[in-house]
Design a protein around this motif. Structure first.
Motif, PDB file in Angstrom:
ATOM      1  N   SER A  85       0.832  -1.208   0.000  1.00 42.58           N
ATOM      2  CA  SER A  85       0.000   0.000   0.000  1.00 42.58           C
ATOM      3  C   SER A  85       0.864   1.255   0.000  1.00 42.58           C
ATOM      4  O   SER A  85       0.565   2.230  -0.705  1.00 42.58           O
ATOM      5  CB  SER A  85      -0.930   0.013   1.209  1.00 42.58           C
ATOM      6  OG  SER A  85      -1.851  -1.036   1.140  1.00 42.58           O
ATOM      7  N   LEU A  86       1.933   1.234   0.780  1.00 41.47           N
ATOM      8  CA  LEU A  86       2.844   2.381   0.814  1.00 41.47           C
ATOM      9  C   LEU A  86       3.487   2.606  -0.550  1.00 41.47           C
ATOM     10  O   LEU A  86       3.579   3.742  -1.029  1.00 41.47           O
ATOM     11  CB  LEU A  86       3.934   2.157   1.870  1.00 41.47           C
ATOM     12  CG  LEU A  86       3.488   2.216   3.318  1.00 41.47           C
ATOM     13  CD1 LEU A  86       4.589   1.686   4.233  1.00 41.47           C
ATOM     14  CD2 LEU A  86       3.092   3.629   3.710  1.00 41.47           C
ATOM     15  N   LEU A  87       3.931   1.521  -1.182  1.00 41.36           N
ATOM     16  CA  LEU A  87       4.546   1.636  -2.507  1.00 41.36           C
ATOM     17  C   LEU A  87       3.547   2.178  -3.532  1.00 41.36           C
ATOM     18  O   LEU A  87       3.899   3.032  -4.345  1.00 41.36           O
ATOM     19  CB  LEU A  87       5.067   0.273  -2.979  1.00 41.36           C
ATOM     20  CG  LEU A  87       6.392  -0.181  -2.402  1.00 41.36           C
ATOM     21  CD1 LEU A  87       6.683  -1.617  -2.835  1.00 41.36           C
ATOM     22  CD2 LEU A  87       7.519   0.741  -2.814  1.00 41.36           C
ATOM     23  N   ALA A  88       2.323   1.682  -3.479  1.00 43.15           N
ATOM     24  CA  ALA A  88       1.296   2.151  -4.416  1.00 43.15           C
ATOM     25  C   ALA A  88       1.048   3.646  -4.240  1.00 43.15           C
ATOM     26  O   ALA A  88       0.980   4.394  -5.222  1.00 43.15           O
ATOM     27  CB  ALA A  88       0.005   1.361  -4.206  1.00 43.15           C
ATOM     28  N   ALA A  89       0.924   4.093  -3.003  1.00 42.32           N
ATOM     29  CA  ALA A  89       0.693   5.514  -2.729  1.00 42.32           C
ATOM     30  C   ALA A  89       1.888   6.354  -3.172  1.00 42.32           C
ATOM     31  O   ALA A  89       1.729   7.429  -3.748  1.00 42.32           O
ATOM     32  CB  ALA A  89       0.408   5.723  -1.247  1.00 42.32           C
ATOM     33  N   TYR A  90       3.087   5.843  -2.924  1.00 50.45           N
ATOM     34  CA  TYR A  90       4.300   6.566  -3.312  1.00 50.45           C
ATOM     35  C   TYR A  90       4.384   6.698  -4.834  1.00 50.45           C
ATOM     36  O   TYR A  90       4.622   7.785  -5.357  1.00 50.45           O
ATOM     37  CB  TYR A  90       5.533   5.847  -2.763  1.00 50.45           C
ATOM     38  CG  TYR A  90       6.829   6.488  -3.168  1.00 50.45           C
ATOM     39  CD1 TYR A  90       7.265   7.660  -2.556  1.00 50.45           C
ATOM     40  CD2 TYR A  90       7.622   5.931  -4.160  1.00 50.45           C
ATOM     41  CE1 TYR A  90       8.457   8.256  -2.921  1.00 50.45           C
ATOM     42  CE2 TYR A  90       8.813   6.515  -4.538  1.00 50.45           C
ATOM     43  CZ  TYR A  90       9.228   7.683  -3.919  1.00 50.45           C
ATOM     44  OH  TYR A  90      10.405   8.272  -4.294  1.00 50.45           O
TER      45      TYR A  90
END
Length: 111
Positions: A79-84
């Protein structure tokens, strides 16, 4: 003029309240500026805001941490990677009082 104002107000309420970027005692609502993974496997998350406003001790004074031993750590990191990658806003909720500003949950949405 009053009709325009009423229409604008109604449209604003339908679309919801726009959340401003901020860090507060519970964590931050912002974009992710930094994802940092060290050789030990620790994952650090930074925003362009002031993480020290959260009720925890930010790692190096600027980062929240993702506990890689959590049962859903891979999903949270994803999720963090997707948001980034999308430069999307994300809510980063910390465990208040934690010594390393450990993330409790991450919320993605169309804000």
């Amino acid at each position: 003029m009053k009709i325009r104002s009423a229409i604008f107000s109604t449209l604003f309420m339908i679309h919801g309240v726009v959340m401003a970027d901020e860090c507060t005692t519970w964590g931050c609502f912002s974009t992710i500026e930094t994802l940092y993974v060290n050789a030990s496997g620790n994952i650090f998350v930074g925003t362009p805001l002031d993480e020290t406003k959260a009720n925890c001790t930010a790692s190096s004074g600027v980062f929240f941490t993702l506990n890689t031993k959590s049962s859903n750590a891979k999903e949270m990191y994803s999720s963090l990677l997707a948001a980034y990658m999308a430069n999307s806003k994300v809510q980063l909720r910390i465990i208040e009082g934690s010594g390393s500003c450990e993330l409790s949950y991450i919320r993605l949405g169309k804000y």
